[in-house]
Write a protein that holds these residues in place. Structure first.
Motif, PDB file in Angstrom:
ATOM      1  N   ASP A   1      49.728 -40.981  11.883  1.00 11.28           N
ATOM      2  CA  ASP A   1      48.774 -41.346  10.827  1.00 11.28           C
ATOM      3  C   ASP A   1      48.422 -40.134   9.964  1.00 11.28           C
ATOM      4  OD1 ASP A   1      48.712 -43.956  11.654  1.00 11.28           O
ATOM      5  OD2 ASP A   1      46.883 -43.733  12.858  1.00 11.28           O
ATOM      6  N   LEU A   2      48.206 -38.992  10.607  1.00 15.63           N
ATOM      7  CA  LEU A   2      47.846 -37.784   9.857  1.00 15.63           C
ATOM      8  C   LEU A   2      49.000 -37.331   8.964  1.00 15.63           C
ATOM      9  CD1 LEU A   2      45.969 -35.788  12.655  1.00 15.63           C
ATOM     10  CD2 LEU A   2      44.954 -36.960  10.689  1.00 15.63           C
ATOM     11  N   PHE A   3      50.225 -37.411   9.482  1.00 17.64           N
ATOM     12  CA  PHE A   3      51.384 -37.033   8.671  1.00 17.64           C
ATOM     13  C   PHE A   3      51.540 -37.957   7.466  1.00 17.64           C
ATOM     14  CE2 PHE A   3      53.562 -34.240  11.880  1.00 17.64           C
ATOM     15  CZ  PHE A   3      53.874 -33.223  10.989  1.00 17.64           C
ATOM     16  N   ARG A   4      51.298 -39.237   7.659  1.00 16.65           N
ATOM     17  CA  ARG A   4      51.419 -40.177   6.548  1.00 16.65           C
ATOM     18  C   ARG A   4      50.418 -39.849   5.445  1.00 16.65           C
ATOM     19  NH1 ARG A   4      51.872 -45.862   9.970  1.00 16.65           N
ATOM     20  NH2 ARG A   4      54.097 -45.678  10.544  1.00 16.65           N
ATOM     21  N   VAL A   5      49.188 -39.548   5.847  1.00 10.77           N
ATOM     22  CA  VAL A   5      48.170 -39.202   4.849  1.00 10.77           C
ATOM     23  C   VAL A   5      48.547 -37.905   4.146  1.00 10.77           C
ATOM     24  CG1 VAL A   5      45.759 -38.567   4.512  1.00 10.77           C
ATOM     25  CG2 VAL A   5      46.348 -40.412   6.090  1.00 10.77           C
ATOM     26  N   LEU A   6      49.012 -36.924   4.934  1.00  9.44           N
ATOM     27  CA  LEU A   6      49.375 -35.637   4.344  1.00  9.44           C
ATOM     28  C   LEU A   6      50.514 -35.786   3.337  1.00  9.44           C
ATOM     29  CD1 LEU A   6      48.921 -32.560   4.360  1.00  9.44           C
ATOM     30  CD2 LEU A   6      50.623 -32.412   6.201  1.00  9.44           C
ATOM     31  N   SER A   7      51.530 -36.574   3.688  1.00  6.97           N
ATOM     32  CA  SER A   7      52.665 -36.747   2.777  1.00  6.97           C
ATOM     33  C   SER A   7      52.287 -37.551   1.536  1.00  6.97           C
ATOM     34  CB  SER A   7      53.825 -37.433   3.501  1.00  6.97           C
ATOM     35  OG  SER A   7      53.447 -38.726   3.947  1.00  6.97           O
TER      36      SER A   7
ATOM     37  N   SER B   1      55.542 -32.892  -1.704  1.00  9.47           N
ATOM     38  CA  SER B   1      56.462 -31.852  -1.244  1.00  9.47           C
ATOM     39  C   SER B   1      57.591 -32.499  -0.460  1.00  9.47           C
ATOM     40  CB  SER B   1      55.725 -30.841  -0.362  1.00  9.47           C
ATOM     41  OG  SER B   1      56.638 -30.001   0.309  1.00  9.47           O
ATOM     42  N   PRO B   2      58.846 -32.321  -0.904  1.00  6.77           N
ATOM     43  CA  PRO B   2      59.972 -32.893  -0.151  1.00  6.77           C
ATOM     44  C   PRO B   2      60.005 -32.411   1.298  1.00  6.77           C
ATOM     45  CG  PRO B   2      60.698 -32.158  -2.317  1.00  6.77           C
ATOM     46  CD  PRO B   2      59.297 -31.652  -2.143  1.00  6.77           C
TER      47      PRO B   2
ATOM     48  N   GLU C   1      59.516 -33.738   6.995  1.00  3.19           N
ATOM     49  CA  GLU C   1      58.904 -33.469   8.300  1.00  3.19           C
ATOM     50  C   GLU C   1      58.131 -34.683   8.801  1.00  3.19           C
ATOM     51  OE1 GLU C   1      56.087 -30.091  10.482  1.00  3.19           O
ATOM     52  OE2 GLU C   1      56.240 -30.171   8.297  1.00  3.19           O
ATOM     53  N   ALA C   2      57.417 -35.352   7.888  1.00  6.51           N
ATOM     54  CA  ALA C   2      56.654 -36.540   8.281  1.00  6.51           C
ATOM     55  C   ALA C   2      57.586 -37.651   8.749  1.00  6.51           C
ATOM     56  CB  ALA C   2      55.793 -37.022   7.119  1.00  6.51           C
ATOM     57  N   SER C   3      58.686 -37.859   8.013  1.00 14.38           N
ATOM     58  CA  SER C   3      59.642 -38.906   8.400  1.00 14.38           C
ATOM     59  C   SER C   3      60.298 -38.587   9.735  1.00 14.38           C
ATOM     60  CB  SER C   3      60.711 -39.063   7.312  1.00 14.38           C
ATOM     61  OG  SER C   3      60.135 -39.461   6.091  1.00 14.38           O
TER      62      SER C   3
END
Length: 516
Positions: free
Chosen positions: A377-383, A388-389, A394-396
């Motif tokens: 969830d945090l990675f999704r919000v950050l991306s 930033s590609p 990294e999130a994916s």
């Protein structure tokens, strides 16, 4: 006198009460529970006076034989099983339903120390016996006695249809609450072990009876308050530590699975628990998890406004916590490790040297999945807020890795279910059902597995076949063992109100339980 076959070899008091005896020496556990000296055991052979029957048999046999032929003494001895040391038949009388309920409850929900010194409320029988036999009238002791009586009667009422038992259970539950309030109003009584034990037993009553209002327990706030009030001294003796473990697991399960926030000082817990002990080590990590995840959970509605720096900090903290969880699993002694084997059905399963180890592993897997889901969830919000590609890749990647690891953890728990619910033994061999037709597993083990399993089916990651298997197992064993919470969770998807459960009398005849 003739041999009457191999009888029950339980102690005289257990046979008088018609309850199962563990036949331990020098005295059995039931007698210790009742605070009575064990009267001892009879020998394997038992004889009864069958002289008249033997005489009639001899006459009948003699009359059917040709004249002049007689049965030899050897033939008569072989036929009658005659022995030289006669014992009179020990006549037994029935025990009350209250006595049966107490013994059933202690047998199913109190566990003495097993592997690594891990038990569950093993001190309760002796503490209850002391409160009862001393006829203590102080609020703490009387509240514990009433709470145990109420919970035992409720547990039995879910197994057998006996008029009046359910009403007695409810009545004593109400009295226990009154006496508990009296104890809490007096500082000296409030910190006693009996008071804390009363709260523990009443929390079991709530789940056995299915009285929870939603997923939240009505006793969690009480556990927090008493834990703070009792302070560090409660961890200095075995009884206090045992109760603290139960209460702390109860609280952390609710905080983690329902995304609540504890008011206990996590640093205090970390300082006083022993990280070298596997269970206490996992309790420390659960405390850290609840403390860490509480912040992003509380801001879940507005994570986009938190800021990149804070999001990155939370992600790194989650990664570090997951590394600690992995380190915990890799640092366990060999006796705590799961065993991969093939069951009699040909399935690859996981078994364990002790049931409590399987339960601790189930909680460990649930915690790791929670950490992964939070990081995703945090990675999704950050991306979404950082163009930033590199962040997107990294999130994916982390979402794919997190899903793979979570599915592996779910699979391991599902592979453990046949062992945890008493279907197979350590080697994967089938365990035949009990004489009543139910699974051979203690109710406490099933009770302890409910929340980790419910998390697996409610997190949305488990495949449909695994979800169906878990729900079916929870419902079936919950019905067999009389744990209404199990049936409620099996039917609940986490949305809306918890389903109500009808009275559980539909199955006692099918499993051969006594009905009055």
């Amino acid at each position: 006198m003739v041999y009457g076959g191999k009888p029950s070899t339980g102690c005289h008091l257990c046979r008088k009460r018609k309850i199962k005896c563990d036949e331990k020496h020098p005295g059995c556990r039931n007698c210790a529970t009742y605070g009575q000296p064990c009267p001892g055991y009879r020998s394997d052979g038992i004889f009864r006076n069958e002289t008249n029957k033997v005489q009639q048999l001899v006459k009948k046999t003699s009359s059917s034989r040709p004249s002049g032929k007689r049965s030899s003494s050897h033939e008569l001895s072989a036929r009658s099983g005659h022995q030289q040391s006669p014992l009179s038949l020990y006549r037994i009388s029935d025990s009350t339903w209250e006595e049966k309920a107490i013994c059933y409850f202690f047998d199913q929900y109190t566990i003495c120390d097993t592997t690594g010194g891990v038990g569950h409320l093993g001190f309760v029988p002796s503490l209850y016996a002391a409160c009862r036999d001393q006829n203590a009238i102080n609020p703490a002791s009387s509240s514990l006695r009433l709470a145990v009586d109420a919970t035992a009667l409720m547990a039995l009422s879910n197994r057998v249809k006996v008029p009046g038992i359910l009403m007695q259970a409810r009545n004593r539950f109400g009295l226990a609450l009154q006496r508990l309030q009296d104890a809490l109003d007096q500082p000296v009584e409030a910190v006693k072990d009996e008071t804390f034990a009363t709260l523990v037993i009443l929390s079991l009553f709530e789940d056995i009876s299915g009285d929870r209002l939603g997923l939240t327990s009505s006793h969690t706030a009480g556990f927090e308050a008493l834990t703070k009030l009792r302070g560090e001294s409660q961890l200095g003796h075995a009884r206090g530590l045992d109760m603290f473990k139960f209460a702390y697991v109860h609280m952390q399960v609710e905080f983690l699975l329902l995304r609540g926030k504890s008011t206990l000082d996590a640093d205090w817990v970390v300082e006083w628990l022993n990280s070298a002990d596997p269970l206490q080590g996992l309790m420390i990590l659960a405390s850290k998890t609840a403390q860490l995840l509480a912040e992003p959970w509380s801001a879940s509605a507005s994570l986009e406004s938190i800021g990149v720096t804070q999001l990155a900090t939370w992600i790194e903290s989650c990664r570090a916590l997951d590394a600690e969880l992995v380190e915990w699993s890799q640092g366990l002694p060999d006796i705590w490790l799961p065993l991969e084997t093939r069951s009699y059905t040909g399935e690859d399963v996981l078994t364990y040297r002790e049931m409590i180890i399987a339960i601790i592993w189930a909680h460990f897997r649930a915690i790791r999945i929670l950490v992964y889901l939070t990081m995703v969830d945090l990675f999704r919000v950050l991306s979404s807020i950082v163009n930033s590609p590199g962040i997107h890749r990294e999130a994916s990647q982390y979402e794919r890795d997190g899903l793979r690891v979570s599915l592996d953890l779910i699979s391991d728990t599902c592979r453990s279910v046949p062992f945890c619910f008493g279907e197979i033994d350590l080697l994967g061999n089938p365990i035949p059902p009990s004489a009543e037709g139910t699974t051979r597993v203690r109710a406490f083990w099933v009770y302890s597995m409910l929340w980790p399993l419910w998390h697996l089916v409610s997190c949305g990651l488990a495949p449909p076949e695994q979800t169906q298997m878990i729900r079916g197992m929870m419902a079936r064993t919950g019905s067999e063992l009389g744990i209404k919470l199990a049936i409620m969770l099996a039917r609940y998807d986490g949305q809306g109100a918890m389903p109500s459960i009808p009275e559980m009398y539909s199955f006692e005849e099918s499993v051969g339980l006594p009905v009055m």
